[in-house]
Design an enzyme around this catalytic site. Structure first.
Site, PDB file in Angstrom:
ATOM      1  N   ARG A 180       0.847  -1.189   0.000  1.00 40.35           N
ATOM      2  CA  ARG A 180       0.000   0.000   0.000  1.00 40.35           C
ATOM      3  C   ARG A 180       0.880   1.236   0.000  1.00 40.35           C
ATOM      4  O   ARG A 180       1.675   1.443   0.917  1.00 40.35           O
ATOM      5  CB  ARG A 180      -0.913  -0.021   1.237  1.00 40.35           C
ATOM      6  CG  ARG A 180      -1.715   1.236   1.469  1.00 40.35           C
ATOM      7  CD  ARG A 180      -2.645   1.093   2.696  1.00 40.35           C
ATOM      8  NE  ARG A 180      -3.268   2.357   3.024  1.00 40.35           N
ATOM      9  CZ  ARG A 180      -2.962   3.123   4.071  1.00 40.35           C
ATOM     10  NH1 ARG A 180      -2.057   2.719   4.945  1.00 40.35           N
ATOM     11  NH2 ARG A 180      -3.564   4.263   4.263  1.00 40.35           N
ATOM     12  N   HIS A 233      -2.789  10.845   1.290  1.00 39.93           N
ATOM     13  CA  HIS A 233      -2.093  10.621   2.562  1.00 39.93           C
ATOM     14  C   HIS A 233      -1.407  11.942   2.933  1.00 39.93           C
ATOM     15  O   HIS A 233      -0.192  12.009   3.095  1.00 39.93           O
ATOM     16  CB  HIS A 233      -1.119   9.449   2.453  1.00 39.93           C
ATOM     17  CG  HIS A 233      -0.757   8.817   3.765  1.00 39.93           C
ATOM     18  ND1 HIS A 233      -0.843   7.451   4.007  1.00 39.93           N
ATOM     19  CD2 HIS A 233      -0.295   9.347   4.917  1.00 39.93           C
ATOM     20  CE1 HIS A 233      -0.448   7.191   5.245  1.00 39.93           C
ATOM     21  NE2 HIS A 233      -0.099   8.328   5.819  1.00 39.93           N
ATOM     22  N   ASN A 262      -6.456   8.616   3.840  1.00 40.96           N
ATOM     23  CA  ASN A 262      -5.803   8.010   4.991  1.00 40.96           C
ATOM     24  C   ASN A 262      -6.068   8.838   6.244  1.00 40.96           C
ATOM     25  O   ASN A 262      -5.724  10.013   6.301  1.00 40.96           O
ATOM     26  CB  ASN A 262      -4.288   7.915   4.776  1.00 40.96           C
ATOM     27  CG  ASN A 262      -3.603   7.262   5.962  1.00 40.96           C
ATOM     28  OD1 ASN A 262      -3.709   6.052   6.138  1.00 40.96           O
ATOM     29  ND2 ASN A 262      -2.953   8.044   6.812  1.00 40.96           N
ATOM     30  N   GLU A 263      -6.696   8.211   7.225  1.00 41.06           N
ATOM     31  CA  GLU A 263      -6.881   8.816   8.542  1.00 41.06           C
ATOM     32  C   GLU A 263      -7.425  10.246   8.483  1.00 41.06           C
ATOM     33  O   GLU A 263      -6.727  11.202   8.847  1.00 41.06           O
ATOM     34  CB  GLU A 263      -5.565   8.785   9.330  1.00 41.06           C
ATOM     35  CG  GLU A 263      -5.051   7.380   9.548  1.00 41.06           C
ATOM     36  CD  GLU A 263      -3.827   7.328  10.468  1.00 41.06           C
ATOM     37  OE1 GLU A 263      -3.317   8.390  10.858  1.00 41.06           O
ATOM     38  OE2 GLU A 263      -3.399   6.227  10.817  1.00 41.06           O
ATOM     39  N   TYR A 298      -2.547   1.550  16.380  1.00 43.92           N
ATOM     40  CA  TYR A 298      -1.266   1.597  17.085  1.00 43.92           C
ATOM     41  C   TYR A 298      -1.406   1.409  18.590  1.00 43.92           C
ATOM     42  O   TYR A 298      -0.612   0.718  19.205  1.00 43.92           O
ATOM     43  CB  TYR A 298      -0.557   2.933  16.806  1.00 43.92           C
ATOM     44  CG  TYR A 298      -0.121   3.052  15.359  1.00 43.92           C
ATOM     45  CD1 TYR A 298       1.101   2.531  14.948  1.00 43.92           C
ATOM     46  CD2 TYR A 298      -0.949   3.633  14.402  1.00 43.92           C
ATOM     47  CE1 TYR A 298       1.503   2.599  13.618  1.00 43.92           C
ATOM     48  CE2 TYR A 298      -0.557   3.702  13.065  1.00 43.92           C
ATOM     49  CZ  TYR A 298       0.665   3.181  12.683  1.00 43.92           C
ATOM     50  OH  TYR A 298       1.052   3.237  11.377  1.00 43.92           O
ATOM     51  N   GLU A 353      -2.538  -0.421   8.657  1.00 47.15           N
ATOM     52  CA  GLU A 353      -1.288   0.003   9.285  1.00 47.15           C
ATOM     53  C   GLU A 353      -1.249  -0.563  10.695  1.00 47.15           C
ATOM     54  O   GLU A 353      -2.262  -0.542  11.405  1.00 47.15           O
ATOM     55  CB  GLU A 353      -1.173   1.539   9.429  1.00 47.15           C
ATOM     56  CG  GLU A 353      -0.929   2.301   8.155  1.00 47.15           C
ATOM     57  CD  GLU A 353      -0.795   3.802   8.388  1.00 47.15           C
ATOM     58  OE1 GLU A 353      -0.510   4.224   9.534  1.00 47.15           O
ATOM     59  OE2 GLU A 353      -0.983   4.543   7.424  1.00 47.15           O
ATOM     60  N   TRP A 371       3.152  -1.184   9.145  1.00 47.88           N
ATOM     61  CA  TRP A 371       3.698   0.155   8.999  1.00 47.88           C
ATOM     62  C   TRP A 371       5.027   0.149   9.714  1.00 47.88           C
ATOM     63  O   TRP A 371       5.045  -0.033  10.930  1.00 47.88           O
ATOM     64  CB  TRP A 371       2.790   1.231   9.603  1.00 47.88           C
ATOM     65  CG  TRP A 371       3.389   2.576   9.339  1.00 47.88           C
ATOM     66  CD1 TRP A 371       4.290   3.257  10.106  1.00 47.88           C
ATOM     67  CD2 TRP A 371       3.180   3.372   8.165  1.00 47.88           C
ATOM     68  NE1 TRP A 371       4.660   4.428   9.481  1.00 47.88           N
ATOM     69  CE2 TRP A 371       3.988   4.526   8.297  1.00 47.88           C
ATOM     70  CE3 TRP A 371       2.390   3.214   7.004  1.00 47.88           C
ATOM     71  CZ2 TRP A 371       4.037   5.515   7.315  1.00 47.88           C
ATOM     72  CZ3 TRP A 371       2.443   4.213   6.047  1.00 47.88           C
ATOM     73  CH2 TRP A 371       3.259   5.356   6.213  1.00 47.88           C
ATOM     74  N   GLU A 415       8.733  10.745   9.674  1.00 50.07           N
ATOM     75  CA  GLU A 415       7.604  10.557  10.582  1.00 50.07           C
ATOM     76  C   GLU A 415       6.984  11.911  10.949  1.00 50.07           C
ATOM     77  O   GLU A 415       6.986  12.334  12.099  1.00 50.07           O
ATOM     78  CB  GLU A 415       8.041   9.737  11.806  1.00 50.07           C
ATOM     79  CG  GLU A 415       6.981   9.510  12.868  1.00 50.07           C
ATOM     80  CD  GLU A 415       5.641   8.971  12.356  1.00 50.07           C
ATOM     81  OE1 GLU A 415       5.631   8.175  11.397  1.00 50.07           O
ATOM     82  OE2 GLU A 415       4.606   9.364  12.913  1.00 50.07           O
TER      83      GLU A 415
END
Ligand code: PNW
Length: 453
Positions: free
Chosen positions: A77, A121, A165-166, A295, A359, A406, A413
């Protein structure tokens, strides 16, 4: 056979995002994005790091696909940088930008790795930010046009699409806390942005379907929200944070309506001028699978005079401290039970919903490369624990289709720059040398046996 086996056909892969790995931000006609602008603001990103060079994936994509092959990935991805396709966010298409993804996708197909593309993203063309960004409805309309371009171009080979994404991060870190680009701190704009991101998803989903380009999905960073205690005030805090993290996305996407408590919360900051009749029906497009980025759980308790979290508007008087225990380098508490609980909850609330973990992973201050090796035992333990948690969810009836780690390699980051490493593959930024970590080796074995030993 002993050990934990995953269902036949389970997808094993890894994920990345354009701004985090590509570099070459001035190459081949790419236009500026909000992350180029944000990273140039003093103190916005640790040590002034930017995505200008990143992992040089734009130049090294073929080597990186070879790395994926050596890991045995069945899927990858990646995200497409909108400013490479439409440098000013609308109008003319930049063919040299399309060509890069064309080459990448061909390379993946030749290696037998299924390409999964994320359309957004977080690298919005700066020209659209200058017109209001996601706080403006127009951005959702431009997003659908861009989606139509890439779906038509790549739909023959890319059969799995993630629109956004998110959206929580894009809306609330981008427009409420200001930790992410565009660095705005106005909750009123954050709620409008949240709505336009959802609307953009719906319009893009329609464009992908119209192009016959395959499966449509979105990747949400839903979380299990844990109460400090079972007293009424703590439970009310949990309900509100669950609303902002989960229900404000899931309910419109899957049922076409916002939860009442979230409309009430949003109205504390701005009238709902941005919600138009008919929007719910646009947002509620059939989803072939829901992507979940997980996460850590979120802990919340009511505590008078607590400042709250700027990324959660209306959370004054709430404390977000996690209980003591192991954390990653992000300070995120390691707790795989949050993943099982989240997947089971989704299965109960939205019957028959197929999900994919799009992720999951951990940042650790890995030991240096010694004799060509990085012994990232913490990361192996983290991934192992979360795969066991995912397996427990499958046993409880969850229709889990796959798992994407991920990340493939260490990368940019966001606000932490290159100071946080999530990769299965170590990147030495001075030389761009890639070194698979012990976790990469471990993951290859997991994939080969389709499970854990
Ligand atoms: C996700 N938070 O970001 C993104 O999809 C990735 O690009 C990123 O590298 C990865 O997770 C690790 O951070 C997040 O503050 C960033 O809650 C911040 C948060 C959550 C997710």
């Amino acid at each position: 056979m002993s050990g934990l086996r995953f269902p036949d056909g389970f997808v094993w892969g890894a994920a990345t995002a354009s701004y985090q790995i590509e570099g070459s931000t001035g190459e081949d006609g790419r236009g500026p994005s909000i992350w180029d602008t944000f990273a140039a603001v003093p103190d916005a990103v640790t040590d002034g790091h930017t995505g200008e060079v990143a992992c040089e994936h734009y130049l090294r994509y073929a080597d990186d696909v070879a790395l994926m092959s050596s890991l045995g990935l069945s899927a990858y991805r990646f995200s497409i940088a909108w400013p490479r396709i439409q440098p000013s966010g609308s109008g003319p298409v930049n063919s040299r930008g399309l060509d890069f993804y064309d080459r990448l996708i061909d390379e993946l197909c030749a290696a037998g790795i299924s390409p999964m593309a994320t359309l957004y993203h977080w690298d919005l063309p700066q020209a659209l930010q200058n017109r209001g960004g996601w706080a403006a409805r127009e951005t959702a309309e431009r997003f659908a046009e861009y989606a139509a371009v890439v779906a038509a171009k790549f739909g023959d080979r890319v059969r799995s699409w993630f629109t956004i994404n998110e959206p929580w991060c894009a809306a609330f870190l981008g427009y409420a806390s200001g930790d992410h680009a565009p660095g705005i701190t106005a909750p009123a704009q954050a709620f409008a942005a949240a709505h336009h991101l959802l609307l953009g998803h719906g319009l893009a989903a329609q464009a992908i379907r119209a192009a016959g380009a395959g499966e449509v999905s979105i990747a949400l960073n839903c979380t299990s929200v844990r109460p400090g205690s079972d007293n009424d005030e703590d439970i009310a805090a949990v309900e509100q944070i669950d609303g902002l993290s989960n229900r404000i996305w899931l309910e419109p996407l899957l049922r076409g309506e916002y939860p009442d408590d979230m409309l009430t919360l949003a109205e504390r900051f701005t009238p709902l001028w941005y919600v138009k009749s008919g929007d719910g029906a646009i947002i509620k497009q059939p989803l072939d699978v829901l992507g979940i980025n997980y996460y850590t759980p979120t802990w919340v308790r009511a505590r008078r005079n607590a400042q709250g979290s700027p990324a959660h508007p209306g959370s004054e008087g709430m404390d977000f401290t996690a209980p003591n225990g192991p954390v990653t380098e992000m300070g995120w508490r390691v707790d795989p039970t949050g993943l099982t609980d989240l997947l089971v909850r989704l299965h109960k609330d939205y019957e028959g919903l197929p999900v994919m973990i799009t992720e999951n992973g951990a940042a650790y201050a890995d030991s240096a490369v010694v004799d060509g090796q990085v012994q990232d035992v913490d990361r192996v333990a983290y991934l192992d624990g979360h795969l066991r948690a995912a397996h427990a969810a499958i046993s409880a009836g969850v229709d889990l289709r796959g798992y994407l780690a991920w990340s493939l390699m260490d990368n940019f980051e966001w606000a932490f720059g290159y100071t946080r490493r999530f990769g299965l593959v170590h990147v030495d930024y001075a030389t761009q040398r890639r070194t698979p970590k012990a976790s990469a080796d471990w993951y290859r074995k997991v994939i080969t046996r389709n499970g854990l030993a």
